[in-house]
Scaffold this motif. Structure first.
Motif, PDB file in Angstrom:
ATOM      1  N   ASP A 105       0.799  -1.424   0.288  1.00 57.64           N
ATOM      2  CA  ASP A 105       0.015  -0.076  -0.116  1.00 57.64           C
ATOM      3  C   ASP A 105       0.871   1.154  -0.110  1.00 57.64           C
ATOM      4  OD1 ASP A 105      -2.323  -1.435  -0.006  1.00 57.64           O
ATOM      5  OD2 ASP A 105      -2.429  -1.611   2.284  1.00 57.64           O
ATOM      6  N   ARG A 106       2.156   1.184   0.660  1.00 59.41           N
ATOM      7  CA  ARG A 106       2.658   2.473   1.051  1.00 59.41           C
ATOM      8  C   ARG A 106       4.135   2.334   0.767  1.00 59.41           C
ATOM      9  NH1 ARG A 106       0.699   6.922   2.673  1.00 59.41           N
ATOM     10  NH2 ARG A 106       2.778   7.420   3.685  1.00 59.41           N
ATOM     11  N   CYS A 125      15.620  11.626  -4.586  1.00 61.37           N
ATOM     12  CA  CYS A 125      14.131  10.958  -4.066  1.00 61.37           C
ATOM     13  C   CYS A 125      14.322  11.223  -2.204  1.00 61.37           C
ATOM     14  CB  CYS A 125      13.940   9.574  -4.439  1.00 61.37           C
ATOM     15  SG  CYS A 125      13.820   9.404  -6.300  1.00 61.37           S
ATOM     16  N   LEU A 126      14.873  12.356  -1.790  1.00 62.11           N
ATOM     17  CA  LEU A 126      15.020  12.233  -0.365  1.00 62.11           C
ATOM     18  C   LEU A 126      13.826  12.267   0.377  1.00 62.11           C
ATOM     19  CD1 LEU A 126      17.606  14.928   0.095  1.00 62.11           C
ATOM     20  CD2 LEU A 126      17.814  12.560   0.852  1.00 62.11           C
ATOM     21  N   HIS A 127      12.715  12.768  -0.279  1.00 61.30           N
ATOM     22  CA  HIS A 127      11.363  12.642   0.466  1.00 61.30           C
ATOM     23  C   HIS A 127      10.631  11.861  -0.139  1.00 61.30           C
ATOM     24  CE1 HIS A 127      12.689  16.541   1.950  1.00 61.30           C
ATOM     25  NE2 HIS A 127      12.807  17.159   0.750  1.00 61.30           N
ATOM     26  N   VAL A 128      11.042  10.639  -0.429  1.00 63.13           N
ATOM     27  CA  VAL A 128      10.124   9.411  -0.997  1.00 63.13           C
ATOM     28  C   VAL A 128       9.718   8.821   0.385  1.00 63.13           C
ATOM     29  CG1 VAL A 128      10.406   7.205  -1.862  1.00 63.13           C
ATOM     30  CG2 VAL A 128      10.876   9.053  -3.411  1.00 63.13           C
ATOM     31  N   ALA A 129      10.551   8.551   0.983  1.00 63.58           N
ATOM     32  CA  ALA A 129      10.170   7.787   2.237  1.00 63.58           C
ATOM     33  C   ALA A 129      10.518   8.581   3.768  1.00 63.58           C
ATOM     34  CB  ALA A 129      11.093   6.544   2.254  1.00 63.58           C
ATOM     35  N   THR A 134       5.711  10.346   0.913  1.00 61.32           N
ATOM     36  CA  THR A 134       4.570  10.022   0.249  1.00 61.32           C
ATOM     37  C   THR A 134       4.466   8.426   0.691  1.00 61.32           C
ATOM     38  OG1 THR A 134       4.545  11.493  -1.327  1.00 61.32           O
ATOM     39  CG2 THR A 134       3.229   9.533  -1.845  1.00 61.32           C
ATOM     40  N   PHE A 135       5.574   7.624   0.716  1.00 55.84           N
ATOM     41  CA  PHE A 135       5.642   6.296   0.793  1.00 55.84           C
ATOM     42  C   PHE A 135       6.593   6.118   2.225  1.00 55.84           C
ATOM     43  CE2 PHE A 135       5.985   7.231  -3.758  1.00 55.84           C
ATOM     44  CZ  PHE A 135       4.875   6.457  -4.333  1.00 55.84           C
ATOM     45  N   ASP A 136       6.012   4.671   2.646  1.00 50.51           N
ATOM     46  CA  ASP A 136       6.726   4.375   3.711  1.00 50.51           C
ATOM     47  C   ASP A 136       8.235   3.932   3.771  1.00 50.51           C
ATOM     48  OD1 ASP A 136       4.596   5.148   5.398  1.00 50.51           O
ATOM     49  OD2 ASP A 136       3.774   3.033   5.465  1.00 50.51           O
ATOM     50  N   SER A 137       8.268   3.347   2.626  1.00 42.59           N
ATOM     51  CA  SER A 137       9.855   2.977   2.365  1.00 42.59           C
ATOM     52  C   SER A 137       9.984   2.849   0.854  1.00 42.59           C
ATOM     53  CB  SER A 137      10.191   1.593   2.849  1.00 42.59           C
ATOM     54  OG  SER A 137       9.429   0.787   2.172  1.00 42.59           O
ATOM     55  N   ALA A 138      11.187   2.762   0.348  1.00 37.54           N
ATOM     56  CA  ALA A 138      11.542   2.610  -1.352  1.00 37.54           C
ATOM     57  C   ALA A 138      12.614   1.678  -1.281  1.00 37.54           C
ATOM     58  CB  ALA A 138      11.786   4.125  -2.025  1.00 37.54           C
ATOM     59  N   ARG A 139      12.612   0.989  -2.541  1.00 39.63           N
ATOM     60  CA  ARG A 139      13.688   0.108  -2.762  1.00 39.63           C
ATOM     61  C   ARG A 139      14.300   0.661  -4.285  1.00 39.63           C
ATOM     62  NH1 ARG A 139      11.129  -5.885  -1.756  1.00 39.63           N
ATOM     63  NH2 ARG A 139      10.470  -5.723   0.381  1.00 39.63           N
ATOM     64  N   GLN A 237      16.642   1.101   1.953  1.00 41.08           N
ATOM     65  CA  GLN A 237      16.392   1.876   0.679  1.00 41.08           C
ATOM     66  C   GLN A 237      17.534   1.710  -0.239  1.00 41.08           C
ATOM     67  OE1 GLN A 237      16.715   5.624   2.647  1.00 41.08           O
ATOM     68  NE2 GLN A 237      14.568   5.560   2.874  1.00 41.08           N
ATOM     69  N   LEU A 238      18.201   0.496  -0.458  1.00 35.70           N
ATOM     70  CA  LEU A 238      19.078   0.056  -1.626  1.00 35.70           C
ATOM     71  C   LEU A 238      18.628  -1.217  -2.210  1.00 35.70           C
ATOM     72  CD1 LEU A 238      22.633   0.920  -0.046  1.00 35.70           C
ATOM     73  CD2 LEU A 238      21.460   2.043  -1.660  1.00 35.70           C
TER      74      LEU A 238
END
Length: 238
Positions: A105-106, A125-129, A134-139, A237-238
């Motif tokens: 979902d996020r 994308c510093l403000h992605v997670a 907007t998102f809880d996490s990013a890969r 995040q990697l």
């Protein structure tokens, strides 16, 4: 999951003034509108500072900040945010193939071929997670092509007195590269593999695997290398 065709569902907000600058924009138009706003600022006062992120930008005048944000008309529309992020990345690095897909979902997965380094994309994308994102996490996943590996190998050969072993098909011979020891303090295009003290040596294979992390591979003429950074993105995040 079928993807939605988003049209006329974005708005650019002047957060400081709490006014709508542009509303009803498509995902293709919204970044162009933001760029025009920032260009107007810089043309009016060339001393301003502008920091750009995927869904927001900060304009710094002589004594104040103004934040511009890009928002879907429906703020909780996860697919809209995903497409907005994809459009921003493709606009920032048009020569790299980006794919942005939701995870649950996020969370979001960002994959691309060659192009900028993981750290450059993470920085953009510093403000992605996180709590403000907007998102809880990013890969972040970067896929390297044969051309990219050959460019990295050629860069090493141009800077160090070593020949990268290759197989009969022209691929890097990783087993042979592991048998070649190098000075751990050696520089490649101004980048040092490891800055920790007492490092005696690294193998050629280790150097080759590490170096793409510092390389921008968007240039078809060869990689450019940024100085080694001291802080890595979080492992999640990697």
């Amino acid at each position: 999951m079928p993807r939605l065709h988003i049209n006329d569902r974005f708005r650019v907000l002047d957060q400081s003034a709490r006014t709508i600058v542009a509303d009803g924009l498509s995902v293709d138009d919204v970044h162009a509108t933001l760029e025009q706003i920032l260009t107007d600022h810089s043309d009016t006062d060339p001393t301003v500072g502008i920091c750009r992120f995927w869904a927001r930008a900060r304009y710094q005048g002589s004594s104040f900040y103004t934040w511009y944000r890009i928002l879907p008309v429906e703020p909780d529309d996860a697919d809209a945010h995903t497409q907005l992020l994809a459009a921003a990345l493709r606009r920032r690095w048009p020569d790299a193939a980006f794919t942005v897909m939701p995870i649950g979902d996020r969370s979001v997965s960002i994959r691309w071929i060659d192009g900028p380094s993981n750290f450059a994309v993470y920085d953009y994308c510093l403000h992605v997670a996180g709590s403000r994102g907007t998102f809880d996490s990013a890969r972040y996943t970067r896929i390297l092509t044969h051309r990219a590996w050959q460019s990295v190998a050629s860069l090493v050969e141009a800077w160090l007195p070593v020949t990268v072993p290759r197989t009969e098909t022209g691929e890097i011979d990783w087993f042979a590269a592991e048998a070649i020891d190098l000075d751990g303090a050696a520089l490649v295009a101004g980048h040092r593999v490891c800055c920790k003290p007492n490092l005696i040596s690294v193998t050629l294979g280790e150097l080759l695997r590490h170096l793409p992390d510092a390389c921008d591979l968007t240039d078809q003429h060869g990689p450019t290398v940024a100085p080694a950074h001291t802080q890595e993105p979080d492992a999640e995040q990697l």
